[in-house]
Design a protein around this motif. Structure first.
Motif, PDB file in Angstrom:
ATOM      1  N   SER A 369       0.815  -1.207   0.000  1.00 30.18           N
ATOM      2  CA  SER A 369       0.000   0.000   0.000  1.00 30.18           C
ATOM      3  C   SER A 369       0.851   1.260   0.000  1.00 30.18           C
ATOM      4  O   SER A 369       0.363   2.348  -0.367  1.00 30.18           O
ATOM      5  CB  SER A 369      -0.911   0.034   1.233  1.00 30.18           C
ATOM      6  N   ALA A 370       2.078   1.156   0.438  1.00 24.92           N
ATOM      7  CA  ALA A 370       2.966   2.313   0.533  1.00 24.92           C
ATOM      8  C   ALA A 370       3.549   2.643  -0.839  1.00 24.92           C
ATOM      9  O   ALA A 370       3.580   1.806  -1.742  1.00 24.92           O
ATOM     10  CB  ALA A 370       4.083   2.024   1.525  1.00 24.92           C
ATOM     11  N   PRO A 371       4.030   3.874  -1.013  1.00 22.91           N
ATOM     12  CA  PRO A 371       4.795   4.164  -2.236  1.00 22.91           C
ATOM     13  C   PRO A 371       5.969   3.208  -2.345  1.00 22.91           C
ATOM     14  O   PRO A 371       6.529   2.757  -1.339  1.00 22.91           O
ATOM     15  CB  PRO A 371       5.268   5.604  -2.013  1.00 22.91           C
ATOM     16  N   ALA A 372       6.353   2.868  -3.561  1.00 26.87           N
ATOM     17  CA  ALA A 372       7.471   1.950  -3.760  1.00 26.87           C
ATOM     18  C   ALA A 372       8.736   2.521  -3.127  1.00 26.87           C
ATOM     19  O   ALA A 372       8.942   3.736  -3.064  1.00 26.87           O
ATOM     20  CB  ALA A 372       7.690   1.704  -5.247  1.00 26.87           C
ATOM     21  N   MET A 373       9.574   1.634  -2.616  1.00 30.77           N
ATOM     22  CA  MET A 373      10.824   2.033  -1.985  1.00 30.77           C
ATOM     23  C   MET A 373      11.718   2.722  -3.015  1.00 30.77           C
ATOM     24  O   MET A 373      12.050   2.160  -4.049  1.00 30.77           O
ATOM     25  CB  MET A 373      11.507   0.789  -1.420  1.00 30.77           C
ATOM     26  N   ASP A 374      12.112   3.937  -2.704  1.00 35.04           N
ATOM     27  CA  ASP A 374      12.900   4.744  -3.629  1.00 35.04           C
ATOM     28  C   ASP A 374      14.247   5.036  -2.968  1.00 35.04           C
ATOM     29  O   ASP A 374      14.333   5.826  -2.024  1.00 35.04           O
ATOM     30  CB  ASP A 374      12.157   6.045  -3.932  1.00 35.04           C
ATOM     31  N   LEU A 375      15.319   4.399  -3.457  1.00 33.82           N
ATOM     32  CA  LEU A 375      16.631   4.517  -2.844  1.00 33.82           C
ATOM     33  C   LEU A 375      17.589   5.360  -3.684  1.00 33.82           C
ATOM     34  O   LEU A 375      18.817   5.296  -3.501  1.00 33.82           O
ATOM     35  CB  LEU A 375      17.229   3.131  -2.608  1.00 33.82           C
ATOM     36  N   ARG A 376      17.059   6.186  -4.583  1.00 37.72           N
ATOM     37  CA  ARG A 376      17.926   7.081  -5.345  1.00 37.72           C
ATOM     38  C   ARG A 376      18.550   8.125  -4.423  1.00 37.72           C
ATOM     39  O   ARG A 376      17.969   8.494  -3.401  1.00 37.72           O
ATOM     40  CB  ARG A 376      17.122   7.775  -6.447  1.00 37.72           C
ATOM     41  N   PHE A 377      19.736   8.610  -4.810  1.00 42.91           N
ATOM     42  CA  PHE A 377      20.401   9.614  -3.985  1.00 42.91           C
ATOM     43  C   PHE A 377      19.586  10.903  -3.969  1.00 42.91           C
ATOM     44  O   PHE A 377      18.940  11.251  -4.949  1.00 42.91           O
ATOM     45  CB  PHE A 377      21.813   9.882  -4.493  1.00 42.91           C
ATOM     46  N   TYR A 378      19.654  11.606  -2.851  1.00 43.02           N
ATOM     47  CA  TYR A 378      18.690  12.676  -2.617  1.00 43.02           C
ATOM     48  C   TYR A 378      19.020  13.986  -3.336  1.00 43.02           C
ATOM     49  O   TYR A 378      18.166  14.868  -3.422  1.00 43.02           O
ATOM     50  CB  TYR A 378      18.525  12.917  -1.108  1.00 43.02           C
ATOM     51  N   HIS A 379      20.238  14.172  -3.840  1.00 42.84           N
ATOM     52  CA  HIS A 379      20.496  15.372  -4.648  1.00 42.84           C
ATOM     53  C   HIS A 379      21.380  15.009  -5.834  1.00 42.84           C
ATOM     54  O   HIS A 379      21.910  13.890  -5.927  1.00 42.84           O
ATOM     55  CB  HIS A 379      21.086  16.516  -3.816  1.00 42.84           C
ATOM     56  N   ASP A 380      21.559  15.955  -6.778  1.00 40.74           N
ATOM     57  CA  ASP A 380      22.217  15.637  -8.047  1.00 40.74           C
ATOM     58  C   ASP A 380      23.714  15.907  -8.050  1.00 40.74           C
ATOM     59  O   ASP A 380      24.362  15.832  -9.101  1.00 40.74           O
ATOM     60  CB  ASP A 380      21.561  16.403  -9.192  1.00 40.74           C
ATOM     61  N   GLY A 381      24.280  16.232  -6.918  1.00 40.51           N
ATOM     62  CA  GLY A 381      25.720  16.457  -6.845  1.00 40.51           C
ATOM     63  C   GLY A 381      26.109  17.913  -6.855  1.00 40.51           C
ATOM     64  O   GLY A 381      27.169  18.289  -6.382  1.00 40.51           O
ATOM     65  N   MET A 382      25.252  18.744  -7.434  1.00 44.80           N
ATOM     66  CA  MET A 382      25.464  20.192  -7.425  1.00 44.80           C
ATOM     67  C   MET A 382      26.844  20.588  -7.941  1.00 44.80           C
ATOM     68  O   MET A 382      27.458  21.534  -7.452  1.00 44.80           O
ATOM     69  CB  MET A 382      25.233  20.755  -6.015  1.00 44.80           C
ATOM     70  N   PRO A 403      30.602  11.640  -6.546  1.00 45.14           N
ATOM     71  CA  PRO A 403      29.700  11.015  -7.525  1.00 45.14           C
ATOM     72  C   PRO A 403      29.768   9.490  -7.473  1.00 45.14           C
ATOM     73  O   PRO A 403      30.850   8.893  -7.424  1.00 45.14           O
ATOM     74  CB  PRO A 403      30.230  11.551  -8.864  1.00 45.14           C
ATOM     75  N   GLY A 404      28.595   8.867  -7.432  1.00 45.78           N
ATOM     76  CA  GLY A 404      28.501   7.415  -7.459  1.00 45.78           C
ATOM     77  C   GLY A 404      28.630   6.729  -6.115  1.00 45.78           C
ATOM     78  O   GLY A 404      28.458   5.515  -6.015  1.00 45.78           O
ATOM     79  N   PHE A 405      28.936   7.502  -5.052  1.00 46.71           N
ATOM     80  CA  PHE A 405      29.156   6.883  -3.754  1.00 46.71           C
ATOM     81  C   PHE A 405      27.895   6.834  -2.888  1.00 46.71           C
ATOM     82  O   PHE A 405      27.875   6.123  -1.886  1.00 46.71           O
ATOM     83  CB  PHE A 405      30.267   7.627  -2.997  1.00 46.71           C
ATOM     84  N   GLY A 406      26.865   7.560  -3.237  1.00 44.78           N
ATOM     85  CA  GLY A 406      25.610   7.481  -2.497  1.00 44.78           C
ATOM     86  C   GLY A 406      24.779   6.317  -2.988  1.00 44.78           C
ATOM     87  O   GLY A 406      23.608   6.465  -3.336  1.00 44.78           O
ATOM     88  N   ASP A 407      25.379   5.146  -2.973  1.00 47.60           N
ATOM     89  CA  ASP A 407      24.819   3.956  -3.620  1.00 47.60           C
ATOM     90  C   ASP A 407      24.391   2.955  -2.555  1.00 47.60           C
ATOM     91  O   ASP A 407      25.196   2.527  -1.728  1.00 47.60           O
ATOM     92  CB  ASP A 407      25.887   3.347  -4.525  1.00 47.60           C
ATOM     93  N   PRO A 408      23.123   2.530  -2.574  1.00 52.05           N
ATOM     94  CA  PRO A 408      22.644   1.580  -1.563  1.00 52.05           C
ATOM     95  C   PRO A 408      22.929   0.126  -1.888  1.00 52.05           C
ATOM     96  O   PRO A 408      22.631  -0.752  -1.065  1.00 52.05           O
ATOM     97  CB  PRO A 408      21.138   1.836  -1.561  1.00 52.05           C
ATOM     98  N   ARG A 409      23.489  -0.181  -3.050  1.00 51.47           N
ATOM     99  CA  ARG A 409      23.692  -1.576  -3.426  1.00 51.47           C
ATOM    100  C   ARG A 409      24.652  -2.261  -2.457  1.00 51.47           C
ATOM    101  O   ARG A 409      25.822  -1.916  -2.390  1.00 51.47           O
ATOM    102  CB  ARG A 409      24.212  -1.667  -4.860  1.00 51.47           C
ATOM    103  N   GLY A 410      24.093  -3.205  -1.703  1.00 49.37           N
ATOM    104  CA  GLY A 410      24.893  -3.935  -0.730  1.00 49.37           C
ATOM    105  C   GLY A 410      24.452  -3.746   0.705  1.00 49.37           C
ATOM    106  O   GLY A 410      24.905  -4.464   1.589  1.00 49.37           O
TER     107      GLY A 410
END
Length: 859
Positions: A369-382, A403-410
């Motif tokens: 029922s909840a929104p799908a789990m969204d694990l994208r990084f919260y900002h674009d790097g600026m 860049p690339g280190f805000g990664d939840p894989r693992g």
């Protein structure tokens, strides 16, 4: 002999616990005997979880089966344990399946599922226990409704029996949810128990840009044999239970009879019905589907429908469900539950098709029922594409972006579930007890005095209020823990990925924690709150402290650490998202934070986390922790890896020591002792700050002659590990001298530093936290003047070494109520700006009380 008492609630479905023993007191092969408060023998299963360097037992683990509980127990080494009688767990294989029996229930495991079948006696109650998941290729747009969902069943690929009784059996299942989400499930069986505990861990290995988890759960099919009006559904609310029948007899226009109504509500056979009702039963709707949805820590909704294709009817909602339910009938059914149900929201309990021959229950760890789990990084790097730009960002938001280190894989998450097989619908009191057992599993514990006598876990002591100064410190330690609990509740530090952690720093302008400001958000073990919570539990034996520390151990060991991929074995520094920081280090995955829980409970999953660090030095090949600030030219290389002698080596030492204690691993022992000797042989010893480690030999280059001090070196378990290692009397030349030198000089007057090292040390800060190093040196050398110096540093400091912990400058430790238009609801604010302040005060206070307590005087 050890007296054991229940931590906070008794158990009757089996229990596992750990006990420490003084060095040399118990030989490894010694059996143990358990007796109850009346002296009657109680069957016990025992095994060794750690040994001292001389081979004697340091920690033992024990299990007792289900049965009447005693107020307390006595455990002692004995020539012979109690006779098991007929009360034993059986584990057998038949036609490719694993059959596990407790004497009450039998689980048949095989066919790629969690369980083919669950029976009580000769009657099958449930079948096809399985893991389920839902995946979307994009997040659900609010305006477009649900995106397309792919449903997968978890496939068990391997079955391992880790223990086979006689009182406790543990079965480990490993597999994947379709083509992603590797999982490990452990099933815990106890002799005489009708309940089986399930520990589910999954590792997130999707692409955060295109994989969105829309549901994750465990389902079981329940055989329904009784008439619809003798079938019952129970779902836990905030206090009691939703009490329903598939075909209700209450509230009808025609009265079936008071006895029938009462029996149905109480879960007993309805019996003979009034003829006016009996002949119209087919006209009473049957309600086959129920859903309890916990969308937040503050509310759940309930609904039911007759069957698929028909509309839902709303049931009055509530706040916090205990996360337990039952479906079945008067001839038996299935109880099911999820620990910390509302704390780990969004969660859900489903009952489907209860009006048919086979109902299905699902415990959703992530609610569909909840929104799908969204694990994208919260900002674009600026635009922070270079180290220089990233260091500038660190100066403003305290966030170490790359860049690339805000990664939840693992990253991973572990949940505790329960399935309990009944031969009849349980009563309201029984259901309440079952829900309580799921949410606070029973644990036996030795007293703080007994644990202290075993001399484990380094420097700590029992509460001491013998002087006004001691009493003030004890009061403040209690205040700080109570504040942690209060902040978790009023700030709602709950949720699937968040529960167990605390926030880093407070924003007094917005009257909220800095949840959205870079490195000031989630704490991720910064400055070791894990350690001070565990030490505070050891010294007080408080159940509430244990439960808080337990939740933190579960969270920080799973969510803040990588369990597969390029950063496996490393953790992430504090950030808005737990995995967001580009600082990936051993100081977060530190085994020192896990050892307490493992040894006190013998929890296999926590053992897994420490086993992931079996060769922790290899993680330094993955990434250079100092890559952004390093002035020398350095490339990670097996022959000369750069290892900090503070946070890095302290974490390595914890991993090596724990592996040596648990497994007798000679390689880990040699690396530990070799690097200890290397530090002692360096010209500047711990003051060197950084060593070059040869991965193949496990030895430091001892020729390096430099001085480099970091204020963080000693704040991630290094003092605790050094104290343990020195107390082990490992005969490593120069190590104790090296550590005492560092402890003496860090807060020494600059003139003394210069006289002994040739220069005044720079980088000195966090004075209060480091006062415990000075106290340690004072205690080891019996130096009263140094002890007085440590006490002054703990209290206020002076000159360039002013104690800047705001806690210590706050004379009045009280909460302030803030109410009005600037806060969404009234909150109590505290006299500190960060949980780090509390952690460093707590650790310094505990150490100082023990080390220089006799020198503390009232102000």
């Amino acid at each position: 002999m050890t007296v054991l008492r229940w931590l906070d609630r008794p158990g009757d479905q089996g229990v596992t616990w750990g006990v420490p023993w003084p060095r040399g007191a118990v030989e490894r092969d010694t059996p143990f005997a358990l007796s109850d408060a009346e002296g009657r023998p109680v069957p016990v299963q025992s095994w060794v979880t750690a040994t001292w360097p001389d081979g004697s037992v340091k920690w033992s683990a024990h299990a007792a089966g289900a049965g009447p509980y005693s107020e307390h127990y006595r455990l002692e080494p004995a020539a012979q344990a109690a006779d098991l009688g007929e009360n034993a767990v059986t584990v057998t294989r038949r036609d490719g399946d694993l059959i596990v029996g407790t004497g009450v229930v039998t689980w048949t495991i095989g066919g790629g599922t969690v369980a083919r079948s669950i029976s009580r006696g000769s009657r099958e109650i449930a079948r096809n226990v399985r893991l389920v998941s839902l995946r979307q290729s994009e997040p659900t747009p609010e305006e477009d409704g649900h995106a397309a969902r792919e449903r997968s069943a978890g496939v068990v690929e391997s079955v391992t029996v880790e223990q086979d009784g006689p009182l406790r059996a543990v079965v480990r299942l490993e597999g994947r949810h379709g083509d992603w989400l590797p999982f490990t499930v452990r099933l815990y069986f106890y002799a005489g128990a009708e309940q089986v505990r399930i520990l589910h861990t999954f590792v997130w290995d999707g692409d955060p840009e295109r994989d969105f988890l829309a549901g994750l759960g465990l389902s079981a099919d329940v055989v329904m044999r009784d008439e619809p009006h003798d079938r019952h559904v129970r779902l836990a609310g905030s206090d009691g239970f939703l009490t329903e029948a598939v075909r209700g007899l209450t509230g009808l226009r025609r009265d079936p009879g008071e006895a029938a109504r009462r029996a149905q509500v109480e879960g007993r056979p309805a019996g003979e019905l009034d003829p006016e009702v009996a002949r119209r039963l087919h006209l009473i709707p049957t309600w086959g589907d129920y859903t309890l949805d916990q969308s937040s820590a503050d509310g759940y909704t309930l609904r039911k429908r007759t069957k698929e294709g028909h509309g839902w009817v709303t049931i009055p909602a509530g706040t916090r469900s205990a996360g337990y339910g039952y479906v079945g009938g008067v001839s038996g059914g299935l109880g099911f539950g999820l620990r910390d149900f509302w704390r780990l929201h969004p969660t859900r309990l489903d009952v489907r098709n209860a009006a048919t021959d086979v109902a299905t229950v699902t415990i959703w760890l992530w609610s569909p029922s909840a929104p799908a789990m969204d694990l994208r990084f919260y900002h674009d790097g600026m635009g922070q594409d270079t180290f220089e730009e990233q260091l500038e960002g660190l100066e403003i938001t305290y966030e170490d972006y790359e860049p690339g280190f805000g990664d939840p894989r693992g990253i991973a998450r572990t949940h505790e579930l329960s399935l309990r097989v009944h031969d009849a619908t349980p009563t309201a009191d029984e259901l309440a007890a079952h829900a309580a057992a799921v949410n606070a599993p029973a644990l036996l514990a030795a007293s703080p005095e007994r644990v202290r006598e075993a001399d484990v876990f380094g420097v700590w002591g029992l509460p001491d209020r013998s002087t006004p100064a001691h009493a003030e410190i004890e009061d403040r330690l209690d205040f700080l823990f109570d504040l942690y609990e209060r902040e978790r509740e009023q700030r709602r530090w709950y949720g699937f990925w968040d529960y167990g952690d605390v926030m880093h720093t407070y924003d007094s302008d917005r009257h909220t924690w800095r949840y959205d400001v870079g490195g000031y958000a989630w704490d991720n073990s910064e400055l070791s709150p894990d350690l001070w919570l565990w030490l505070q539990y050891l010294r007080t034996g408080r159940a509430d402290v244990f439960r808080f520390a337990e939740a933190m151990c579960r969270h920080t060991g799973e969510v803040d650490v990588y369990h597969l991929g390029r950063w496996k074995g490393l953790g992430s520094r504090h950030n808005v998202q737990h995995w967001g920081c580009s600082c990936k280090q051993l100081r977060i995955s530190n085994a020192a934070y896990r050892r307490f829980y493992y040894f006190l409970t013998a929890d296999e999953r926590t053992g897994d986390l420490m086993d992931e660090l079996s060769v922790p030095e290899e993680t330094f090949l993955a990434i250079d922790p100092l890559r952004k600030v390093r002035e020398d030219v350095y490339t990670p290389d097996r022959s000369a890896l750069s290892v900090g002698l503070g946070t890095d080596w302290g974490s390595l030492a914890a991993a090596w020591l724990t592996r040596w204690e648990r497994h007798g691993d000679e390689r880990a022992r040699d690396r530990l002792l070799g690097t200890m000797a290397g530090i002692g042989a360096m010209p500047r010893r711990f003051l060197t700050g950084e060593g070059r480690l040869d991965l193949d030999t496990g030895r430091f280059d001892t020729s390096r002659d430099q001085i480099s001090i970091s204020h963080l070196s000693s704040l991630f378990g290094l003092p605790e590990m050094c104290a343990e290692l020195i107390a082990l009397d490992l005969d490593v030349p120069g190590f104790e001298r090296a550590w005492l030198e560092y402890c003496r000089l860090y807060l020494a007057p600059p003139e003394q530093q210069e006289a002994e090292t040739g220069r005044r040390l720079s980088g000195i800060s966090l004075i209060q936290a480091h006062s415990r190093l000075t106290a340690y040196a004072a205690a080891r050398t019996d130096d009263a003047e140094l002890a007085a110096w440590a006490w002054r540093k703990f209290r206020l400091g002076e000159g360039d070494q002013l104690n800047r912990n705001p806690l210590q400058h706050q004379e009045n430790w009280e909460l302030t109520l803030v109410d009005g238009p600037r806060v969404p609801h009234p909150v109590h604010e505290a006299p500190f700006v960060s949980t780090n302040s509390a952690a460093q005060y707590g650790l310094a206070a505990i150490h100082n009380l023990v080390l220089i307590g006799k020198h503390l005087t009232a102000r």
